[in-house]
Design a protein around this motif. Structure first.
Motif, mmCIF file in Angstrom:
data_model
loop_
_atom_site.group_PDB
_atom_site.id
_atom_site.type_symbol
_atom_site.label_atom_id
_atom_site.label_comp_id
_atom_site.label_asym_id
_atom_site.label_seq_id
_atom_site.Cartn_x
_atom_site.Cartn_y
_atom_site.Cartn_z
ATOM 1 N N MET B 639 -4.540 0.871 6.744
ATOM 2 C CA MET B 639 -3.269 1.429 6.467
ATOM 3 C C MET B 639 -3.676 2.560 5.766
ATOM 4 O O MET B 639 -4.675 2.719 5.053
ATOM 5 C CB MET B 639 -2.409 0.312 5.551
ATOM 6 N N ARG B 640 -2.805 3.484 5.418
ATOM 7 C CA ARG B 640 -2.960 4.537 4.519
ATOM 8 C C ARG B 640 -2.973 4.183 3.109
ATOM 9 O O ARG B 640 -2.551 3.358 2.678
ATOM 10 C CB ARG B 640 -1.740 5.668 4.647
ATOM 11 N N LEU B 641 -3.873 4.705 2.503
ATOM 12 C CA LEU B 641 -4.302 4.456 0.825
ATOM 13 C C LEU B 641 -2.947 4.843 0.197
ATOM 14 O O LEU B 641 -2.079 5.581 0.652
ATOM 15 C CB LEU B 641 -5.096 5.319 0.193
ATOM 16 N N GLN B 642 -2.745 3.994 -1.112
ATOM 17 C CA GLN B 642 -1.572 4.144 -1.712
ATOM 18 C C GLN B 642 -1.320 5.698 -2.029
ATOM 19 O O GLN B 642 -2.124 6.295 -2.556
ATOM 20 C CB GLN B 642 -1.737 3.539 -2.967
ATOM 21 N N SER B 643 -0.074 6.106 -1.869
ATOM 22 C CA SER B 643 0.131 7.539 -2.044
ATOM 23 C C SER B 643 1.082 7.616 -3.169
ATOM 24 O O SER B 643 1.902 6.812 -3.581
ATOM 25 C CB SER B 643 0.710 8.214 -0.923
#
Lengths: 124, 647
Positions: B639-643
């Motif tokens: 999953m993409r990192l916390q934006s």
């Protein structure tokens, strides 16, 4: 701030009213958000429950409208102007906060210290 | 061993037969091909209808010298008439192609605009000059010519247009065509000739006649036998080679049977193997070589000649050895003789393997990319071929030309008259300039061309609108045609077998496909005719052919769309071929000898009367194929990192 999936969420919330600051063409609120149902919840430093996919306040800019209104870092935002923030994507949350037509956003936020405060006051 | 000196007669025989074929070839080569010599002056399709000769050299060479001497005698007046055309041509040669015209543009231009007043008269006169006067042709050939001309009425336009052009292939020399047509204007004012400009006198042979002669030579029967000479020769050689082992076996038995040593089982084994090998040879020869040839090549097919020579040498040397060593001393060892015959058959099998590789297999692996462009309308294709000689590559390209290229329609080439007239009006001003001043004419005409070009600047607008209008018109007609055809097809339906018995009350007339086609042709005829006329396809489809096609489609249960596919898109040339046993005449034009192999940068062209195909050779790129291994377990996702978004 615990939630059981399928059960309604109960929390002690604080109402915060932020007046947006006009900076040129933009209206800024003065804080940053993180989280959302499309993000990775285990990276969230502020949540107790690492599966919580809610929207959290990650940074509050000094002297900005949010700090003035009483928003603190680590707060979880439950509602914005009546819109639910517990089951939204990151982008949807951003959109609800930055609507161009609104000058004022009324948030319902919750934090751990609130609950402690309420418990303490109940104990006395 | 006397073999070495007695081998010479065989070689001598070989050279004699090659030489005889060569001289016969060379007789025709001046008409068509000059691959070996580097000069490429050649004419085809005839001169202008005014009897212009574009060919420098015979037979008008003599008359150039006499004409230019300035003799005004009556005795050579007739020759002078011929030569004046050359004279007018001469100064034109100095003003080269300021037009920079290519053959087809001038030809196309020549076809569309002929505003010269004397043109019609001159046309008729020179064209029929050969008929009316004593020409060099016999009556039968003239009758033949008439018949042929009548049959060729359909392609008259294109061929007559082609007849007006003369092309000289030498590089750097100007194209004579534009100048020759332009010279006619000058000729009227020339004042030297008082007779009618026909280019022929009673006793000379004009270019027209020579053209007709060449056309006749192409069509007449001796050349048809020419087609089969090569295969017949190789057939005879093959048969001879096949019968030789049998002869080897039979001759001792016939001649000195009594003194032969008895030979039992080993001989019979050898007989069996000989029989089977001969059978294999026979079948594979039939499969590979006994096919009617599809093309006559201008020069020898090198590999085929090589193989024929090889076979001949083999068989001749075997016979020689046999004659000297077996027949003379009356050899008694029969088993040895049988073994000898088997070895000959083995050798023939190996030669056949060689033939297979050289003739069939070697050119299958692609090595070159040929780009074929048609000069008249720019239709182009790319093909991959293997290692071939130029003439074989030409045959290959022509095979594919007939099925891939859309048919050549000369009516579609020219710009609409409205635009062209404007262009030509600009050029008309230029062409009336003086012909006396040749030194500064180049500068003048260049200025003229520049001015004309600037003046032409807004004709592209008209071209654009004209094209749009044309498109719209074609689409409208097409829509009408499609609707008409669909409606026409609803009028008939196929009678099923079981329906025939029922419904006696209104008996329907039962028709066969031809009548059904004629019945439904009427409502769509008009729309079809209009559509064909708009797309300029009407010379290709006669009413008879349309009805025949309709009948064909009805018989095979085709839908209206399938019926129309033949008319909506211009098909490949093959579709419009009539059954013609004589074959198609193409001329191979090349600067290299045509038996040389293809290599990079080679250009040759294939010429027909009114268009040609230019072929460019480029080698296929060398492919450097690398390898990369991807572990299937390496496909992982997170999953993409916390934006973080600031609001």
């Amino acid at each position: 701030m615990s939630f059981i999936p399928g059960q309604p969420v109960t929390a002690v919330v604080q109402r915060i009213e932020i007046h947006k600051l006009r900076d040129g063409d933009n209206l800024i609120l003065g804080f940053s958000i993180g989280g959302g149902i499309d993000q990775d919840p285990s990276q969230n430093p502020f949540s107790e429950d690492k599966t919580d996919k809610g929207i959290y306040v990650t940074r509050v800019s000094k002297g900005g409208p949010a700090e003035v209104a009483g928003l603190r870092m680590g707060d979880k935002i439950m509602q914005v102007n009546g819109w639910d923030m517990t089951m939204v994507t990151h982008d949807q949350a951003r959109k609800k906060l930055t609507k161009k037509g609104e000058d004022v956003v009324r948030l319902l936020v919750t934090r751990k210290s609130l609950e402690n405060a309420v418990r303490q006051s109940m104990m006395h | 061993m006397t073999l070495s000196c007695e081998g010479n007669p065989a070689l001598y025989l070989l050279f004699v037969c090659f030489y005889s074929i060569q001289t016969h070839e060379s007789k025709r080569s001046f008409l068509r091909m000059d691959g070996v010599n580097k000069f490429r002056v050649r004419w085809e399709g005839g001169a202008g209808t005014w009897g212009r000769s574009g060919r420098v050299g015979r037979p008008f060479g003599a008359c150039i010298s006499s004409g230019l001497n300035g003799d005004g005698n009556i005795a050579i007046k007739q020759q002078e008439e011929d030569c004046t055309h050359l004279k007018t041509v001469r100064p034109l040669l100095s003003r080269k192609t300021q037009l920079g015209g290519t053959t087809e543009r001038s030809r196309g231009g020549a076809g569309v605009h002929k505003p010269r007043p004397p043109a019609p008269d001159m046309d008729n006169e020179s064209q029929y000059s050969g008929y009316s006067y004593k020409s060099s042709h016999s009556r039968s050939s003239r009758k033949h010519r008439d018949r042929r001309d009548r049959h060729r009425s359909k392609s008259r336009d294109s061929s007559s247009r082609g007849d007006k052009s003369v092309t000289i292939q030498a590089p750097g020399e100007p194209l004579l065509d534009a100048e020759s047509t332009r010279g006619d204007d000058r000729d009227d004012n020339w004042g030297e000739t008082t007779t009618v400009v026909t280019g022929t006198s009673e006793h000379s042979v004009s270019n027209e006649d020579l053209t007709r002669a060449s056309k006749e030579l192409e069509d007449s029967s001796p050349l048809e036998c020419r087609r089969f000479a090569g295969p017949v020769l190789s057939g005879i050689l093959g048969l001879f080679a096949l019968l030789t082992p049998l002869a080897f076996l039979l001759l001792p038995q016939l001649l000195w049977r009594d003194s032969l040593e008895p030979c039992g089982t080993p001989c019979e084994g050898l007989y069996v193997s000989l029989a089977f090998k001969l059978l294999v040879l026979l079948i594979s020869s039939w499969a590979l070589f006994l096919r009617p040839p599809r093309a006559t090549l201008p020069r020898f097919f090198v590999f085929r000649c090589l193989l024929m020579a090889l076979v001949f040498l083999f068989v001749a040397s075997y016979w020689l050895f046999y004659g000297v060593r077996v027949l003379e001393p009356r050899e008694r060892d029969y088993r040895g003789i049988v073994g000898y015959a088997v070895s000959l058959v083995d050798a023939l099998l190996f030669i056949q393997y060689l033939a297979l590789v050289l003739l069939e297999v070697r050119h299958l692996r692609p090595a070159f990319c040929l780009k074929v462009v048609r000069t008249t309308d720019g239709a182009s294709r790319f093909y991959n071929v293997g290692h071939l000689s130029i003439q074989r590559a030409a045959v290959w390209v022509l095979d594919h030309y007939y099925t891939d290229f859309p048919v050549y329609n000369p009516a579609l080439l020219n710009l609409p008259k409205s635009i062209l007239s404007k262009k030509m009006s600009g050029f008309k001003v230029y062409s009336l300039g003086e012909e006396n001043s040749t030194n500064n004419s180049t500068g003048q005409s260049r200025a003229m061309i520049a001015a004309a070009a600037r003046r032409r600047d807004n004709s592209h607008n008209e071209y654009y609108y004209e094209e749009a209008e044309m498109d719209r018109r074609v689409r409208k007609r097409k829509a009408r045609l499609v609707v008409a055809v669909e409606e026409a097809f609803t009028h008939i339906k196929r009678l099923q077998d079981d329906e025939a018995a029922t419904s006696p009350k209104h008996p329907r007339e039962v028709m066969d496909p031809r009548e059904a086609a004629q019945a439904i042709f009427a409502p769509m005829a008009r729309a079809m005719q209009k559509y064909l006329r708009t797309t300029r396809q009407q010379p290709y489809h006669s009413m008879e052919s349309i009805i025949a096609h309709l009948q064909f489609c009805i018989t095979h249960n085709m839908t209206p769309k399938a019926f129309l596919e033949r008319y909506l898109t211009p098909g490949p040339t093959m579709q419009y071929q009539r059954e013609n046993g004589r074959g198609r005449q193409w001329t191979l034009v090349s600067e290299e000898p045509v038996t040389s192999a293809l290599r990079q940068g080679l250009v040759f062209s294939l010429r027909r009367l009114d268009f040609s195909l230019v072929v460019t050779v480029t080698p296929l790129p060398f492919l450097n194929l690398g390898e990369e291994f991807i572990d299937p377990k390496s496909h992982k996702f997170v999953m993409r990192l916390q934006s973080e978004t600031s609001v």
